[in-house]
Design a protein around this motif. Structure first.
Motif, mmCIF file in Angstrom:
data_model
loop_
_atom_site.group_PDB
_atom_site.id
_atom_site.type_symbol
_atom_site.label_atom_id
_atom_site.label_comp_id
_atom_site.label_asym_id
_atom_site.label_seq_id
_atom_site.Cartn_x
_atom_site.Cartn_y
_atom_site.Cartn_z
ATOM 1 N N LYS A 522 -6.599 -6.425 9.904
ATOM 2 C CA LYS A 522 -6.936 -6.586 9.262
ATOM 3 C C LYS A 522 -6.928 -5.336 8.159
ATOM 4 C CE LYS A 522 -11.902 -6.565 7.637
ATOM 5 N NZ LYS A 522 -13.487 -8.097 8.726
ATOM 6 N N ASN A 523 -6.815 -3.844 9.016
ATOM 7 C CA ASN A 523 -6.764 -2.476 8.345
ATOM 8 C C ASN A 523 -5.647 -2.090 8.066
ATOM 9 O OD1 ASN A 523 -9.850 -2.836 7.902
ATOM 10 N ND2 ASN A 523 -9.159 -1.992 10.568
ATOM 11 N N SER A 524 -4.705 -2.559 8.174
ATOM 12 C CA SER A 524 -3.309 -2.171 7.820
ATOM 13 C C SER A 524 -2.873 -1.644 6.591
ATOM 14 C CB SER A 524 -2.104 -2.980 9.485
ATOM 15 O OG SER A 524 -0.940 -2.564 8.819
ATOM 16 N N SER A 525 -2.025 -0.615 6.497
ATOM 17 C CA SER A 525 -0.974 -0.747 5.489
ATOM 18 C C SER A 525 0.133 -1.599 5.195
ATOM 19 C CB SER A 525 -1.288 0.662 4.895
ATOM 20 O OG SER A 525 0.231 0.777 5.842
ATOM 21 N N THR A 526 0.911 -2.620 6.088
ATOM 22 C CA THR A 526 1.645 -3.337 6.170
ATOM 23 C C THR A 526 0.915 -4.587 5.544
ATOM 24 O OG1 THR A 526 2.370 -2.275 8.497
ATOM 25 C CG2 THR A 526 2.948 -4.898 7.723
ATOM 26 N N VAL A 527 1.971 -4.643 4.791
ATOM 27 C CA VAL A 527 1.958 -5.852 4.275
ATOM 28 C C VAL A 527 2.877 -7.621 4.230
ATOM 29 C CG1 VAL A 527 2.630 -7.046 1.322
ATOM 30 C CG2 VAL A 527 2.052 -4.448 1.362
ATOM 31 N N ASN A 528 2.087 -8.498 4.266
ATOM 32 C CA ASN A 528 2.639 -9.817 5.197
ATOM 33 C C ASN A 528 3.717 -9.997 3.982
ATOM 34 O OD1 ASN A 528 0.584 -9.347 6.602
ATOM 35 N ND2 ASN A 528 -0.510 -11.204 5.559
ATOM 36 N N PHE A 529 4.510 -10.431 4.795
ATOM 37 C CA PHE A 529 6.313 -10.638 4.226
ATOM 38 C C PHE A 529 6.791 -11.993 5.446
ATOM 39 C CE2 PHE A 529 10.401 -10.692 3.103
ATOM 40 C CZ PHE A 529 10.848 -10.803 1.697
ATOM 41 N N ILE A 530 7.056 -13.069 4.461
ATOM 42 C CA ILE A 530 7.703 -13.985 5.272
ATOM 43 C C ILE A 530 9.007 -14.298 5.009
ATOM 44 C CG2 ILE A 530 7.331 -16.093 5.943
ATOM 45 C CD1 ILE A 530 4.820 -15.785 6.363
ATOM 46 N N MET A 531 10.076 -14.294 5.607
ATOM 47 C CA MET A 531 11.336 -14.889 5.500
ATOM 48 C C MET A 531 11.714 -16.226 4.782
ATOM 49 S SD MET A 531 13.515 -12.239 4.195
ATOM 50 C CE MET A 531 15.273 -12.697 4.872
ATOM 51 N N PRO A 532 12.173 -17.121 4.351
ATOM 52 C CA PRO A 532 12.722 -18.399 4.333
ATOM 53 C C PRO A 532 12.852 -18.575 5.824
ATOM 54 C CG PRO A 532 14.073 -17.722 2.289
ATOM 55 C CD PRO A 532 12.710 -16.273 3.262
ATOM 56 N N ASP A 533 12.990 -19.716 6.271
ATOM 57 C CA ASP A 533 14.449 -20.546 7.371
ATOM 58 C C ASP A 533 15.704 -20.631 6.814
ATOM 59 O OD1 ASP A 533 11.831 -20.334 8.993
ATOM 60 O OD2 ASP A 533 11.729 -22.329 9.154
ATOM 61 N N GLU A 534 16.214 -21.040 7.394
ATOM 62 C CA GLU A 534 17.623 -21.050 7.141
ATOM 63 C C GLU A 534 18.581 -21.683 8.217
ATOM 64 O OE1 GLU A 534 20.616 -18.151 7.060
ATOM 65 O OE2 GLU A 534 19.230 -16.942 5.152
ATOM 66 N N LYS A 535 18.705 -23.329 8.260
ATOM 67 C CA LYS A 535 19.647 -24.098 8.453
ATOM 68 C C LYS A 535 21.388 -24.460 8.279
ATOM 69 C CE LYS A 535 15.519 -27.167 8.747
ATOM 70 N NZ LYS A 535 14.974 -26.905 10.136
ATOM 71 N N ALA A 536 21.914 -24.853 9.733
ATOM 72 C CA ALA A 536 23.238 -24.530 9.650
ATOM 73 C C ALA A 536 23.966 -26.048 10.938
ATOM 74 C CB ALA A 536 23.693 -23.408 10.025
ATOM 75 N N LEU A 537 24.487 -26.377 10.602
ATOM 76 C CA LEU A 537 25.589 -27.770 12.162
ATOM 77 C C LEU A 537 26.508 -26.431 12.136
ATOM 78 C CD1 LEU A 537 24.972 -30.215 13.212
ATOM 79 C CD2 LEU A 537 25.636 -31.646 11.275
ATOM 80 N N GLU A 538 27.020 -26.641 12.571
ATOM 81 C CA GLU A 538 27.911 -26.050 14.006
ATOM 82 C C GLU A 538 28.787 -27.332 14.528
ATOM 83 O OE1 GLU A 538 29.875 -23.007 16.291
ATOM 84 O OE2 GLU A 538 28.450 -22.232 14.601
ATOM 85 N N SER A 539 29.474 -28.087 13.995
ATOM 86 C CA SER A 539 30.078 -29.157 15.027
ATOM 87 C C SER A 539 32.118 -28.416 15.354
ATOM 88 C CB SER A 539 30.160 -30.236 14.412
ATOM 89 O OG SER A 539 28.773 -30.406 13.703
ATOM 90 N N GLY A 540 32.324 -29.688 16.537
ATOM 91 C CA GLY A 540 33.859 -28.930 16.679
ATOM 92 C C GLY A 540 34.598 -30.279 18.031
ATOM 93 N N LEU A 541 35.938 -30.715 17.173
ATOM 94 C CA LEU A 541 36.461 -31.623 18.017
ATOM 95 C C LEU A 541 37.841 -31.041 19.135
ATOM 96 C CD1 LEU A 541 36.903 -34.577 15.533
ATOM 97 C CD2 LEU A 541 34.927 -34.284 17.050
ATOM 98 N N TYR A 542 37.712 -30.791 19.822
ATOM 99 C CA TYR A 542 39.274 -30.511 20.809
ATOM 100 C C TYR A 542 39.355 -31.161 22.166
ATOM 101 C CZ TYR A 542 36.811 -30.567 25.384
ATOM 102 O OH TYR A 542 35.423 -31.176 26.583
ATOM 103 N N ILE A 543 40.861 -31.317 21.860
ATOM 104 C CA ILE A 543 42.094 -31.871 22.685
ATOM 105 C C ILE A 543 43.668 -30.775 23.529
ATOM 106 C CG2 ILE A 543 43.469 -32.619 20.662
ATOM 107 C CD1 ILE A 543 44.259 -35.397 22.511
ATOM 108 N N SER A 544 43.362 -30.702 24.143
ATOM 109 C CA SER A 544 44.264 -30.338 25.333
ATOM 110 C C SER A 544 45.228 -30.810 26.448
ATOM 111 C CB SER A 544 43.471 -28.663 26.081
ATOM 112 O OG SER A 544 42.781 -29.130 26.881
ATOM 113 N N ASP A 545 45.570 -30.248 26.514
ATOM 114 C CA ASP A 545 46.845 -30.734 27.869
ATOM 115 C C ASP A 545 47.931 -29.829 28.293
ATOM 116 O OD1 ASP A 545 48.571 -32.484 29.374
ATOM 117 O OD2 ASP A 545 49.840 -33.367 26.948
ATOM 118 N N ALA A 546 47.599 -29.807 29.718
ATOM 119 C CA ALA A 546 47.760 -29.151 30.820
ATOM 120 C C ALA A 546 49.220 -29.479 31.594
ATOM 121 C CB ALA A 546 47.484 -28.630 31.575
#
Length: 892
Positions: A522-546
């Protein structure tokens, strides 16, 4: 030793078979040599195996006078009147025996039994009447802990003293050999070796349980650089962690990682580690398959993982398997303990700054179990008493971490596991600003064995990383919050078919970032500030043969196809192409609603790992991997700070693409007592981010104007020599490496050092480490660690100028100077509990001394204007004195 056991077995069975033409080949020697050495060399060139008690044949030599004779005739001549005879068995084995009535033979049997102190079980697979010389048979099975019933990974499987396989994460092993008689053994550190007299005439299974037992002086050790591992792969042993020097009594997994070849850290109060010239953000740390973003407590003083909760640890710095993705440099794969299925057990420890407790036992005997652990700190006074250039008198440190794992076996083929992990910190250093980072990770996993050759799992998980920074001073009071949430789903399947081990699967993670929420009082000189949310989808398919091409050549080839979508809602700002990317040069913007795809990236990540076995004691390995990293750590410090943020890839921040090539040679000596290797690597990473001078990184809606893209190159050679058996064990490792960057944009403000190559913040060309452990007895050890590395790069002002009476520094080029070199010695004395097999409590005392000779290693450099426009530089040391500690750990 196991050759002798097999010999005894044949003698007791009264083997009496006439020799045929197996020994008809000619002797060829260039100089005299001991008979056992020559016979072992013959095994490499011919399809024959010799079984003998080495002490019987050591007195005899084969000389050049035997050249031209058949090996049968030469042996008859050499062993004439010795009482030693040889006989053929199964069409490929030559067994050396003495007269069964000879007293010397009976003494030998008693001596062998006394030395081995092992019980030998007999197992017969198939019908001896169906025996065909040279027939190839397959042996497989599962190895489990006798008490908990949990599968055991990295158990060494040997046939006749030769390593032939190791168990996977499911405790399974598989090998192919010629039908006949063998000594089969299973070994793992701190467990009693299992020895089996095996007669195998057809395909079959041998499943075993290993019993944990106090360590004996000449224990068999599973090496971190075992010849069977991939290139750049290490299996960290928790027994080593519990017998190492500690800082303030805290057993630290991450500090053990920092002792690995090719791994460095910028300071003892730095979160994480740097691998082969990579950044801290380029390490994928998994806890039960869930990524963990913060790996430390108290600003890097301690690790965030309780050693009492950890079952096994795999570390990959090269040849990374295709099931892992998303980080450019390394993978640290941590698996927590399962609960015991038969009875309750516990362990814990009491230190001078924290204590811990773990409990494990059955919920329903043989079908359901639980393992839970908890660790908490309870004192601030110790940090306040440390002598340091950094004022710790007003420091405050609190932390805890906890984990729980519930396991339910529905059938012998189906198991459900619920796992959860949480950690939290609250600390402040020289002022009233308080930092509170938190981790949360939980998962549910279903494992199912479809048949003997096909099994898989499905895992759903949820992870969260957040921090809060607060300032209570009334006129500046604020609270800054940051958070990442990331639910994930993954499928993993494994198929074994003849010489193939095929793995395939899919993974998908949805990230939600809250990049910053600043709130003032309430008595602070700090100004309220909100960054917008960010969303991301990371996916992967894999196959290997030993694929096992031959007994000498193993190739593991695979690929991962990764996809990334930056999702709305959000805004992409467009800049004037003819001007530098600055906020004043914005010409337009594109607004995206929820669910819109703002940017998409995708790419193929090939993986290749090869191992060529030269002989039983040496191998050559090669590895190549490409990895895309879609998340970037945004920082302007060498050590990770509490308020650093993670940034998703977008229109301006392309994913990092890392390509690494590794080549190594591995050699064991003196019956695997000594293990050595040399490994080289070269790595390039495209689209690395660096900050512009004077940039604001926190709460910046136009972060693309503060960061610029470049590329990095790292290369080096890693050397290691280890003694892994005997009273004295230890490792010497040395790494020469360079980590270089180049950032050269279209405009001057988008270049660093005028586009010239410069050292990264964590470039440390020379790193050397020595670790040792000496056993005074079976219960008393002296352990130590000495580490040295080149001082890391830094930027310093070269002069000052005055504006309105304020000193303004002129800085050098980026990272032109270095802080002083770092070196430190730690020692510890360990007293373990008694070796009675039945006891109520098994305790261990560790007296540790950190920084023995009170080295004031520089954490950073700071500077002042001396009033004449010149720079006076000062060194800041966080720890500048010896730190003693006493810890008591126990299990019951």
């Amino acid at each position: 030793m196991k050759r002798t056991l097999l010999l005894i077995t044949f003698l007791l069975l009264g083997v009496n078979i006439k020799a045929q033409d197996l020994l008809s080949f000619k002797v060829e020697v260039e100089q005299s040599q001991p008979l056992p050495t020559y016979l072992l060399a013959l095994e490499e060139r011919h399809d024959v195996k010799f079984f003998f008690a080495e002490e019987w044949l050591l007195p005899f030599e084969i000389t050049i006078s035997a050249n031209g004779k058949t090996i049968r005739d030469a042996l008859n001549l050499i062993l004439e009147d010795s009482g030693i005879h040889f006989e053929e068995h199964f069409g490929y084995a030559i067994i050396f025996v003495k007269d069964p009535r000879n007293e010397e033979r009976r003494d030998s049997i008693l001596r062998v039994a006394t030395i081995t102190r092992k019980s030998v079980d007999q197992t017969i697979i198939g019908d001896a009447r169906s025996f065909k010389p040279g027939k190839r048979v397959q042996l497989k099975g599962i190895v489990k802990d006798e008490v908990s019933g949990n599968p055991m990974k990295d158990v060494i499987v040997m046939l006749n003293d030769r390593e032939v396989a190791s168990t996977d994460e499911y405790g399974a092993y598989k090998l192919v050999t010629i039908s006949g008689g063998y000594i089969l053994s299973f070994s793992y550190p701190n467990y009693r070796e299992k020895v089996i007299d095996l007669r195998i005439y057809d395909d079959g299974d041998v499943n075993v349980f290993l019993e944990e037992t106090p360590v004996i002086l000449d224990e068999v050790v599973v090496s971190e650089q075992a010849l069977t591992n991939r290139i750049g792969e290490s299996s960290l042993k928790m027994t080593d962690l519990k017998r190492s020097p500690t800082f303030l009594g805290e057993r630290d997994l991450v500090k053990q990682i920092q002792l690995q070849p090719g791994v460095t850290t910028v300071s003892e109060v730095a979160t994480g580690f740097n691998v082969r010239g990579g950044g801290v953000d380029q390490n994928l740390v998994l806890y039960d398959n869930i990524p963990v973003f913060n790996t430390s407590h108290a600003f890097g003083f301690f690790t965030a993982f309780n050693s009492e909760a950890i079952q096994q640890v795999q570390f990959y710095r090269g040849g990374i398997p295709s099931q892992f993705g998303g980080r450019a440099s390394s993978v640290l794969d941590i698996t927590s303990k399962e609960g015991a299925y038969d009875q309750w057990h516990g362990s814990g420890g009491i230190g001078i700054i924290s204590s811990q407790l773990a409990l494990s036992g059955p919920i329903k005997r043989d079908t359901a179990s639980i393992h839970a652990s908890f660790r908490t700190s309870y004192s601030n006074w110790l940090l306040q008493s440390i002598k340091s250039d950094y004022d710790l008198r007003y420091a405050s440190v609190k932390f805890y971490d906890a984990s729980i794992k519930l396991t339910q076996k529905f059938t012998a083929r189906t198991k459900l596991t619920l796992s959860a992990y949480s950690s939290s910190d609250e600390f402040s250093l020289t002022n009233d600003t308080t930092y509170m980072p938190r981790n949360l990770a939980s998962s549910i996993k279903l494992d199912h064995i479809f048949n003997e050759k096909f099994f898989g799992s499905v895992t759903a998980s949820f992870g969260q990383f957040s921090y809060t920074m607060s300032e209570p001073e009334e006129h500046q009071a604020f609270e800054l919050k940051y958070e990442i949430q990331y639910p994930s789903l993954r499928l993993d399947f494994h198929v074994e078919k003849q010489k193939h081990k095929i793995s395939f699967g899919a993974q998908s993670t949805l990230y939600t970032f809250q990049p910053g929420d600043l709130t003032g009082s309430k008595n602070s000189s700090t100004v309220n500030f909100i960054m917008p949310d960010e969303k991301a989808l990371e996916s992967g398919l894999y196959i290997s043969d030993a694929l096992e091409i031959s007994n000498k050549l193993l190739i593991e080839a695979g690929a991962r196809y990764s996809m990334y979508h930056r999702l709305g809602q959000g805004v992409t700002y467009l800049y004037d192409d003819n001007k530098a990317r600055e906020p004043m040069n914005i010409k337009d913007s594109i607004t995206y609603t929820g669910g819109d795809v703002m940017k998409m990236y995708q790419g193929l990540e090939p993986r290749l790992s090869m191992r060529y076995t030269l002989n039983d004691n040496s191998a050559i390995k090669f590895g190549y991997n490409r990895i895309f990293q879609y998340l970037h750590l945004v920082t302007n410090t060498a050590a990770v700070a509490p308020v650093d943020i993670w940034q998703t890839s977008n229109e301006y921040f392309k994913p990092q693409r890392a390509d690494q090539v590794s080549l190594g040679y591995y050699k064991n000596f003196n019956n695997n007592v000594y293990e050595t290797f040399v490994e080289s690597f070269y790595k390039e990473v495209q689209n690395t981010l660096d900050f512009k001078d004077g940039s604001q990184l926190i709460l910046n809606k136009h972060l693309e104007t503060a960061l610029i893209s470049g590329h990095s190159t790292s290369y080096g050679v890693e050397l290691s020599a280890a003694k892994v058996k005997g009273r004295l064990t230890g490792t010497f490792s040395y790494t020469f490496s360079r980590s270089l960057r180049q950032t050269d944009g279209r405009f001057p403000t988008e270049r660093i050092n005028d586009g010239k190559t410069y050292s990264s913040n964590y470039d440390q060309p020379h790193v050397g480490t020595v670790t040792w452990r000496y056993a005074f007895s079976r219960r008393h050890f002296f352990a130590g660690t000495f580490t040295y590395h080149t001082g890391r790069p830094t930027s310093l002002p070269t002069s000052f100028y005055q504006i309105d009476g304020v000193s303004i520094p002129n800085f050098s080029e980026r990272n032109k100077f270095r802080i002083p070199d770092y070196h430190r010695l730690d020692v510890a004395f360990i007293i373990e509990g008694n070796h009675k097999r039945k006891k109520l409590l098994d305790g261990t005392w560790i007296v540790s001394f950190y920084n023995v000779y009170s080295r004031k290693n520089a954490y950073s450099l700071y500077f002042e204007d001396n009033g004449k426009g010149m720079v006076t530089t000062y060194k800041l040391s966080v720890i500048g004195s010896i730190i003693p500690s006493v810890t008591y750990s126990f299990k019951f």
